[in-house]
Design a protein around this motif. Structure first.
Motif, mmCIF file in Angstrom:
data_model
loop_
_atom_site.group_PDB
_atom_site.id
_atom_site.type_symbol
_atom_site.label_atom_id
_atom_site.label_comp_id
_atom_site.label_asym_id
_atom_site.label_seq_id
_atom_site.Cartn_x
_atom_site.Cartn_y
_atom_site.Cartn_z
ATOM 1 N N ALA A 93 0.834 -1.203 0.000
ATOM 2 C CA ALA A 93 0.000 0.000 0.000
ATOM 3 C C ALA A 93 0.867 1.251 0.000
ATOM 4 N N MET A 94 1.926 1.254 0.805
ATOM 5 C CA MET A 94 2.804 2.412 0.864
ATOM 6 C C MET A 94 3.537 2.617 -0.459
ATOM 7 N N LEU A 95 3.963 1.513 -1.091
ATOM 8 C CA LEU A 95 4.635 1.617 -2.381
ATOM 9 C C LEU A 95 3.692 2.180 -3.436
ATOM 10 N N ALA A 96 2.441 1.720 -3.428
ATOM 11 C CA ALA A 96 1.463 2.243 -4.390
ATOM 12 C C ALA A 96 1.276 3.749 -4.205
ATOM 13 N N LEU A 97 1.177 4.184 -2.954
ATOM 14 C CA LEU A 97 1.038 5.611 -2.673
ATOM 15 C C LEU A 97 2.266 6.379 -3.153
ATOM 16 N N THR A 98 3.434 5.816 -2.943
ATOM 17 C CA THR A 98 4.679 6.464 -3.359
ATOM 18 C C THR A 98 4.744 6.603 -4.874
ATOM 19 N N LEU A 99 4.336 5.559 -5.601
ATOM 20 C CA LEU A 99 4.347 5.606 -7.063
ATOM 21 C C LEU A 99 3.385 6.666 -7.585
ATOM 22 N N VAL A 100 2.226 6.751 -6.970
ATOM 23 C CA VAL A 100 1.252 7.773 -7.383
ATOM 24 C C VAL A 100 1.805 9.169 -7.114
ATOM 25 N N ALA A 101 2.402 9.361 -5.944
ATOM 26 C CA ALA A 101 2.981 10.668 -5.602
ATOM 27 C C ALA A 101 4.093 11.039 -6.577
ATOM 28 N N ALA A 102 4.941 10.060 -6.934
ATOM 29 C CA ALA A 102 6.038 10.331 -7.868
ATOM 30 C C ALA A 102 5.509 10.713 -9.242
ATOM 31 N N ALA A 103 4.494 9.991 -9.719
ATOM 32 C CA ALA A 103 3.911 10.316 -11.027
ATOM 33 C C ALA A 103 3.308 11.711 -11.020
ATOM 34 N N ALA A 104 2.623 12.068 -9.936
ATOM 35 C CA ALA A 104 2.006 13.393 -9.841
ATOM 36 C C ALA A 104 3.065 14.491 -9.816
ATOM 37 N N ILE A 105 4.132 14.293 -9.064
ATOM 38 C CA ILE A 105 5.202 15.291 -9.003
ATOM 39 C C ILE A 105 5.861 15.440 -10.379
ATOM 40 N N HIS A 106 6.047 14.329 -11.060
ATOM 41 C CA HIS A 106 6.664 14.381 -12.388
ATOM 42 C C HIS A 106 5.800 15.171 -13.372
ATOM 43 N N VAL A 107 4.510 14.887 -13.379
ATOM 44 C CA VAL A 107 3.610 15.501 -14.359
ATOM 45 C C VAL A 107 3.289 16.951 -14.006
ATOM 46 N N PHE A 108 3.046 17.231 -12.727
ATOM 47 C CA PHE A 108 2.539 18.553 -12.337
ATOM 48 C C PHE A 108 3.600 19.500 -11.789
ATOM 49 N N VAL A 109 4.783 18.977 -11.477
ATOM 50 C CA VAL A 109 5.852 19.839 -10.965
ATOM 51 C C VAL A 109 7.058 19.824 -11.901
ATOM 52 N N GLU A 110 7.616 18.642 -12.117
ATOM 53 C CA GLU A 110 8.840 18.544 -12.917
ATOM 54 C C GLU A 110 8.674 19.086 -14.332
ATOM 55 N N GLN A 111 7.733 18.523 -15.062
ATOM 56 C CA GLN A 111 7.624 18.852 -16.488
ATOM 57 C C GLN A 111 7.294 20.322 -16.738
ATOM 58 N N PRO A 112 6.234 20.869 -16.120
ATOM 59 C CA PRO A 112 5.948 22.294 -16.390
ATOM 60 C C PRO A 112 7.032 23.228 -15.879
ATOM 61 N N SER A 113 7.636 22.912 -14.727
ATOM 62 C CA SER A 113 8.703 23.770 -14.193
ATOM 63 C C SER A 113 9.921 23.750 -15.099
ATOM 64 N N ARG A 114 10.227 22.596 -15.634
ATOM 65 C CA ARG A 114 11.380 22.478 -16.525
ATOM 66 C C ARG A 114 11.177 23.336 -17.776
ATOM 67 N N ARG A 115 9.985 23.235 -18.363
ATOM 68 C CA ARG A 115 9.722 24.032 -19.571
ATOM 69 C C ARG A 115 9.785 25.531 -19.259
ATOM 70 N N TRP A 116 9.194 25.928 -18.143
ATOM 71 C CA TRP A 116 9.169 27.345 -17.776
ATOM 72 C C TRP A 116 10.576 27.869 -17.512
ATOM 73 N N LEU A 117 11.379 27.110 -16.773
ATOM 74 C CA LEU A 117 12.727 27.550 -16.440
ATOM 75 C C LEU A 117 13.610 27.642 -17.677
ATOM 76 N N ARG A 118 13.501 26.657 -18.538
ATOM 77 C CA ARG A 118 14.345 26.698 -19.735
ATOM 78 C C ARG A 118 14.021 27.904 -20.596
ATOM 79 N N LYS A 119 12.765 28.255 -20.668
ATOM 80 C CA LYS A 119 12.375 29.426 -21.461
ATOM 81 C C LYS A 119 12.890 30.706 -20.806
ATOM 82 N N ARG A 120 12.777 30.799 -19.490
ATOM 83 C CA ARG A 120 13.181 32.026 -18.795
ATOM 84 C C ARG A 120 14.696 32.165 -18.682
ATOM 85 N N MET A 121 15.415 31.051 -18.625
ATOM 86 C CA MET A 121 16.852 31.118 -18.396
ATOM 87 C C MET A 121 17.645 31.297 -19.681
ATOM 88 N N ALA A 122 16.978 31.223 -20.827
ATOM 89 C CA ALA A 122 17.665 31.448 -22.098
ATOM 90 C C ALA A 122 17.653 32.944 -22.397
#
Length: 384
Positions: free
Chosen positions: A334-363
């Motif tokens: 159960a804990m592993l399932a929760l961890t996998l869901v949390a990781a997927a959410a962080i990847h989709v909603f934090v990592e990906q949009p932040s990466r695109r935004w930062l790369r655009k602003r830092m160029a």
């Protein structure tokens, strides 16, 4: 291997799917290593899991391999500013998000009756973790704001030192065995120093001077990349090589071989997976699900300890169990399932949009198509 040719004639494809897909399994191994410290299996039944913490070393080698593949091709010079901007945009958003979440948990813990060890979560360690320097200096205690982030500190050190790796690689790329030999000598020397100073082998270096661990392993990955450029395997040879190196690595881990031997064996394992892509062999590691899991492995690696901490504290508070209670398999699942869901959410909603935004602003100037392509493809080799 069948056939040899120069680096240009035997170039790897831009995207090395097996090296993306395998990242999930390496990160999962580290997660299960930490989880098995709390479950009901006897220690002797977990040989492979006890060595799965060395997935960190595999990632250090992988980083050197992929960043050489992306940034050290042809005669085009490295744009160091864009390189650092791309690396920062790739690793920092998830790190900062989880670190701030940990800060919130620590501040809220007293309100829920959760007691924390005095001094365990202190401002100095928070600042060191925030700036990713917590593994740069000798220390006697662990940095507990988010333990796994020590390896990100080591990675950041390697990024800052990348021009030195690039200079050495440029001189010796036609002599890959020389690069591998230098990496081996550095590893032996740093291992001797670390054992003398801290009483542990180099693959045990973490918060205390963990940067020493990545220095030779990153270079090992650089040398392996140029070695792989010389080989063009048939599909059959590539599959046999991948199966053989994987079996050898897993056997060494299960048998409890010396950590340093396992680090050596990790090199052929990484190279054999890259050669699968070069031979155009598609395996389960190239499946879209495996690729997404590999891309989200960085978030999985960073978030699993905070989830474990919250889970166990909640269980103790709600059920009244002692702090050293052992977890059953159903609870772990159960804990592993929760961890996998949390990781997927962080990847989709934090990592990906932040990466695109930062790369655009830092160029600071219009995007260079070659550099933009480099930055995107370098994500496949990010550490965790």
């Amino acid at each position: 291997m069948s056939g040899r040719s120069g680096p240009e004639r035997a170039a790897f494809p831009d995207v090395l799917d097996p090296l993306t897909g395998v990242r999930f399994f390496l990160a999962l191994g580290v997660v299960l290593f930490h989880y098995q410290l709390y479950w009901t299996l006897p220690p002797e039944s977990a040989g492979l899991l006890n060595r799965s913490r060395l997935g960190v070393d595999v990632f250090f080698i992988l980083s050197g391999f992929i960043l050489t593949h992306v940034y050290l091709q042809g005669d085009r010079p490295l744009d160091y500013r864009r390189f650092l901007a791309a690396r920062f945009a790739r690793v920092y958003p998830a790190h900062l998000f989880i670190l701030l979440a940990m800060l919130g948990l620590v501040l809220a813990a007293p309100m829920f009756g959760v007691g924390l060890e005095p001094g365990r979560f202190n401002p100095t360690d928070f600042a060191a973790t925030l700036f990713l320097v917590q593994a740069w200096f000798p220390r006697d205690t662990l940095v507990l704001w988010n333990g796994p982030a020590w390896s990100l500190s080591a990675e950041w050190f390697a990024y800052l030192a990348f021009p030195f790796y690039a200079a050495l690689a440029t001189r010796l790329r036609v002599r890959p065995w020389a690069l591998i030999a230098i990496a081996a000598m550095l590893f032996v020397a740093l291992d001797a120093v670390y054992r003398l100073q801290f009483g542990r082998v180099l693959p045990r270096a973490e918060d205390s001077m963990g940067i020493l661990r990545i220095i030779p392993e990153f270079l090992y990955g650089v040398g392996l990349y140029y070695l792989g450029q010389r080989w063009t395997p048939s599909a059959r040879t590539a599959v046999i090589g991948a199966l053989a190196t994987t079996a050898a690595l897993l056997a060494l881990m299960q048998l409890g071989a010396d950590d340093r031997i396992i680090v050596v064996a990790a090199g052929p394992f990484i190279l054999s997976l890259a050669l699968l892509a070069k031979a155009d062999v598609r395996t389960f590691l190239s499946h879209p699900v495996a690729l997404f899991a590999g891309e989200a492995s960085f978030a999985l690696y960073l978030v699993h300890i905070p989830v474990l901490m919250v889970w166990r504290n909640a269980a103790q508070a709600l059920a009244g169990w002692s702090g050293d209670y052992r977890m059953g398999m159903a609870e772990l699942a159960a804990m592993l399932a929760l961890t996998l869901v949390a990781a997927a959410a962080i990847h989709v909603f934090v990592e990906q949009p932040s990466r695109r935004w930062l790369r655009k602003r830092m160029a600071s100037r219009p995007s260079d198509p070659v550099e933009a392509r480099r930055s995107v493809h370098s994500d496949q080799g990010e550490p965790f």
